[in-house]
Design a protein around this motif. Structure first.
Motif, PDB file in Angstrom:
ATOM      1  N   ARG A   1       0.848  -1.192   0.000  1.00 39.26           N
ATOM      2  CA  ARG A   1       0.000   0.000   0.000  1.00 39.26           C
ATOM      3  C   ARG A   1       0.885   1.244   0.000  1.00 39.26           C
ATOM      4  O   ARG A   1       1.814   1.348   0.779  1.00 39.26           O
ATOM      5  CB  ARG A   1      -0.904   0.005   1.235  1.00 39.26           C
ATOM      6  CG  ARG A   1      -1.879  -1.177   1.271  1.00 39.26           C
ATOM      7  CD  ARG A   1      -2.756  -1.109   2.509  1.00 39.26           C
ATOM      8  NE  ARG A   1      -3.708  -2.209   2.545  1.00 39.26           N
ATOM      9  CZ  ARG A   1      -4.605  -2.377   3.517  1.00 39.26           C
ATOM     10  NH1 ARG A   1      -4.656  -1.509   4.529  1.00 39.26           N
ATOM     11  NH2 ARG A   1      -5.432  -3.395   3.474  1.00 39.26           N
ATOM     12  N   ARG A   2       0.541   2.179  -0.871  1.00 42.18           N
ATOM     13  CA  ARG A   2       1.380   3.365  -1.027  1.00 42.18           C
ATOM     14  C   ARG A   2       0.814   4.554  -0.254  1.00 42.18           C
ATOM     15  O   ARG A   2       0.866   5.692  -0.727  1.00 42.18           O
ATOM     16  CB  ARG A   2       1.515   3.701  -2.512  1.00 42.18           C
ATOM     17  CG  ARG A   2       2.122   2.569  -3.314  1.00 42.18           C
ATOM     18  CD  ARG A   2       2.251   2.926  -4.775  1.00 42.18           C
ATOM     19  NE  ARG A   2       2.731   1.800  -5.564  1.00 42.18           N
ATOM     20  CZ  ARG A   2       2.914   1.812  -6.872  1.00 42.18           C
ATOM     21  NH1 ARG A   2       2.638   2.928  -7.561  1.00 42.18           N
ATOM     22  NH2 ARG A   2       3.339   0.749  -7.515  1.00 42.18           N
ATOM     23  N   ARG A   3       0.280   4.297   0.896  1.00 43.82           N
ATOM     24  CA  ARG A   3      -0.210   5.383   1.729  1.00 43.82           C
ATOM     25  C   ARG A   3       0.972   6.084   2.393  1.00 43.82           C
ATOM     26  O   ARG A   3       2.019   5.473   2.632  1.00 43.82           O
ATOM     27  CB  ARG A   3      -1.166   4.839   2.784  1.00 43.82           C
ATOM     28  CG  ARG A   3      -2.436   4.230   2.177  1.00 43.82           C
ATOM     29  CD  ARG A   3      -3.303   3.613   3.257  1.00 43.82           C
ATOM     30  NE  ARG A   3      -4.523   3.059   2.675  1.00 43.82           N
ATOM     31  CZ  ARG A   3      -5.431   2.381   3.370  1.00 43.82           C
ATOM     32  NH1 ARG A   3      -5.241   2.172   4.669  1.00 43.82           N
ATOM     33  NH2 ARG A   3      -6.514   1.908   2.771  1.00 43.82           N
ATOM     34  N   PRO A   4       0.826   7.362   2.728  1.00 41.52           N
ATOM     35  CA  PRO A   4       1.943   8.117   3.324  1.00 41.52           C
ATOM     36  C   PRO A   4       2.531   7.453   4.559  1.00 41.52           C
ATOM     37  O   PRO A   4       3.764   7.430   4.722  1.00 41.52           O
ATOM     38  CB  PRO A   4       1.312   9.474   3.653  1.00 41.52           C
ATOM     39  CG  PRO A   4       0.209   9.613   2.662  1.00 41.52           C
ATOM     40  CD  PRO A   4      -0.337   8.229   2.453  1.00 41.52           C
ATOM     41  N   ARG A   5       1.690   6.915   5.422  1.00 45.09           N
ATOM     42  CA  ARG A   5       2.220   6.295   6.641  1.00 45.09           C
ATOM     43  C   ARG A   5       3.034   5.054   6.303  1.00 45.09           C
ATOM     44  O   ARG A   5       4.098   4.823   6.895  1.00 45.09           O
ATOM     45  CB  ARG A   5       1.072   5.939   7.576  1.00 45.09           C
ATOM     46  CG  ARG A   5       1.529   5.355   8.908  1.00 45.09           C
ATOM     47  CD  ARG A   5       0.375   5.162   9.864  1.00 45.09           C
ATOM     48  NE  ARG A   5      -0.251   6.439  10.187  1.00 45.09           N
ATOM     49  CZ  ARG A   5      -1.312   6.556  10.996  1.00 45.09           C
ATOM     50  NH1 ARG A   5      -1.871   5.476  11.516  1.00 45.09           N
ATOM     51  NH2 ARG A   5      -1.816   7.748  11.255  1.00 45.09           N
ATOM     52  N   ALA A   6       2.558   4.266   5.348  1.00 48.71           N
ATOM     53  CA  ALA A   6       3.297   3.064   4.956  1.00 48.71           C
ATOM     54  C   ALA A   6       4.621   3.436   4.301  1.00 48.71           C
ATOM     55  O   ALA A   6       5.660   2.795   4.545  1.00 48.71           O
ATOM     56  CB  ALA A   6       2.450   2.223   4.007  1.00 48.71           C
ATOM     57  N   LEU A   7       4.622   4.467   3.469  1.00 48.91           N
ATOM     58  CA  LEU A   7       5.858   4.903   2.834  1.00 48.91           C
ATOM     59  C   LEU A   7       6.854   5.440   3.851  1.00 48.91           C
ATOM     60  O   LEU A   7       8.067   5.232   3.722  1.00 48.91           O
ATOM     61  CB  LEU A   7       5.550   5.967   1.775  1.00 48.91           C
ATOM     62  CG  LEU A   7       4.771   5.487   0.550  1.00 48.91           C
ATOM     63  CD1 LEU A   7       4.433   6.658  -0.363  1.00 48.91           C
ATOM     64  CD2 LEU A   7       5.560   4.430  -0.221  1.00 48.91           C
TER      65      LEU A   7
END
Length: 317
Positions: free
Chosen positions: A234-240
């Motif tokens: 998942r390329r969500r900000p928190r995951a990145l």
């Protein structure tokens, strides 16, 4: 099922003892193989120490080592922030030579010569041999580090003639070659978890850059592998952020070690680092390189161009 059949399924005590004995024999054979590889590597490097003629740049780095040794011998520790003969390269390997030369009585300092000069006619002994032995030991430790992972790979490195040459002379290669190898192997052993191996990897990378900038490419290899292996679905900000944070922290630790191991930078970090790094790009455009009229691939391992007429003496086959 009968008791006899249960035992046959589980294995007899003799089977366990035989398996344990076989594993013990395999471990000892591996240890002997590693020792043999290291002995071969050390023997070849010490032979090169004694037989190789004085080469390009050895006078430069022996002179740098003499300057460090003299400053330390005089107790002038502040001089470490000002000394760095041939400032286009960081000082750690030169400082290692200086520490080794402390065990010897002082000799006349090697003269300052232009970078375009050929190999020195002679260099002071036993200072030359002492510095070469330091390089040979570092080169042998590099072989040991690799042999601990794969004795066959260690053997290939141990007998590689190009590597033998540049880890048996007063060059900058041996120390960063060792530390860059440790940086990669420790990273692999850490499995990208924050533990002692990962800290060792970052520290070794910092020492690598403080020895010779080019070898820090090992850090780029580690970063690419790390990011590839941990890329989030998942390329969500928190995951990145969770994806990048450990890599950035590892890199920051390497930078701290690089700065600590490079006292020449301490008085003026930005200015001196800029001048040191930009030297190489500017040198490729210098009259010396342009007059040699070489293709870009020829400007590789050393800071001087390899002219066709000088290839035999320069590489000392």
């Amino acid at each position: 099922m009968s008791i006899e059949s249960d035992r046959s399924v589980a294995g007899s005590p003799n089977d366990y003892q035989r398996g344990s004995r076989d594993r013990g024999v395999a471990r000892w054979l591996r240890v002997l193989a590693i020792l043999a590889v290291v002995a071969v590597a050390l023997g070849l490097r010490l032979r090169a120490v004694d037989l190789l003629p004085v080469d390009y740049d050895e006078d430069d780095y022996l002179r740098a080592g003499q300057q460090y040794a003299e400053a330390i011998r005089a107790g002038d520790w502040a001089a470490l922030t000002e000394l760095n003969y041939r400032t286009e390269h960081p000082p750690l390997a030169k400082l290692a030579y200086g520490l080794a030369l402390l065990a010897l009585p002082p000799a006349d300092e090697v003269p300052d010569r232009p970078t375009t000069a050929g190999p020195a006619g002679s260099l002071p002994e036993p200072h030359l041999r002492m510095a070469r032995v330091v390089a040979a030991i570092a080169g042998t430790l590099e072989v040991l580090a690799l042999a601990l992972v794969s004795p066959l790979a260690g053997l290939f490195l141990g007998v590689h003639t190009f590597t033998i040459k540049y880890t048996s002379q007063v060059m900058l290669e041996a120390l960063p070659a060792l530390t860059s190898t440790v940086a990669v192997l420790a990273y692999a052993r850490s499995r990208r978890r924050w533990n002692g191996w990962l800290i060792l990897s970052a520290a070794a990378l910092g020492l690598t850059a403080a020895g010779k900038y080019l070898y820090a490419i090992a850090g780029i290899v580690v970063v690419v592998h790390w990011l590839w292996e941990t890329y989030p679905d998942r390329r969500r900000p928190r995951a990145l952020a969770r994806w990048l944070a450990p890599v950035l922290l590892w890199g920051a630790l390497a930078l701290v070690v690089f700065f600590v191991a490079n006292p020449f930078l301490w008085p003026a970090p930005v200015e001196r680092l800029r001048d040191s790094v930009l030297f190489h790009g500017e040198y490729t455009q210098s009259d010396t390189v342009q007059q040699a009229n070489l293709p870009p691939v020829s400007y590789t391992h050393l800071t001087l161009p390899t002219m066709l007429a000088q290839c035999r003496s320069r590489w000392s086959p």
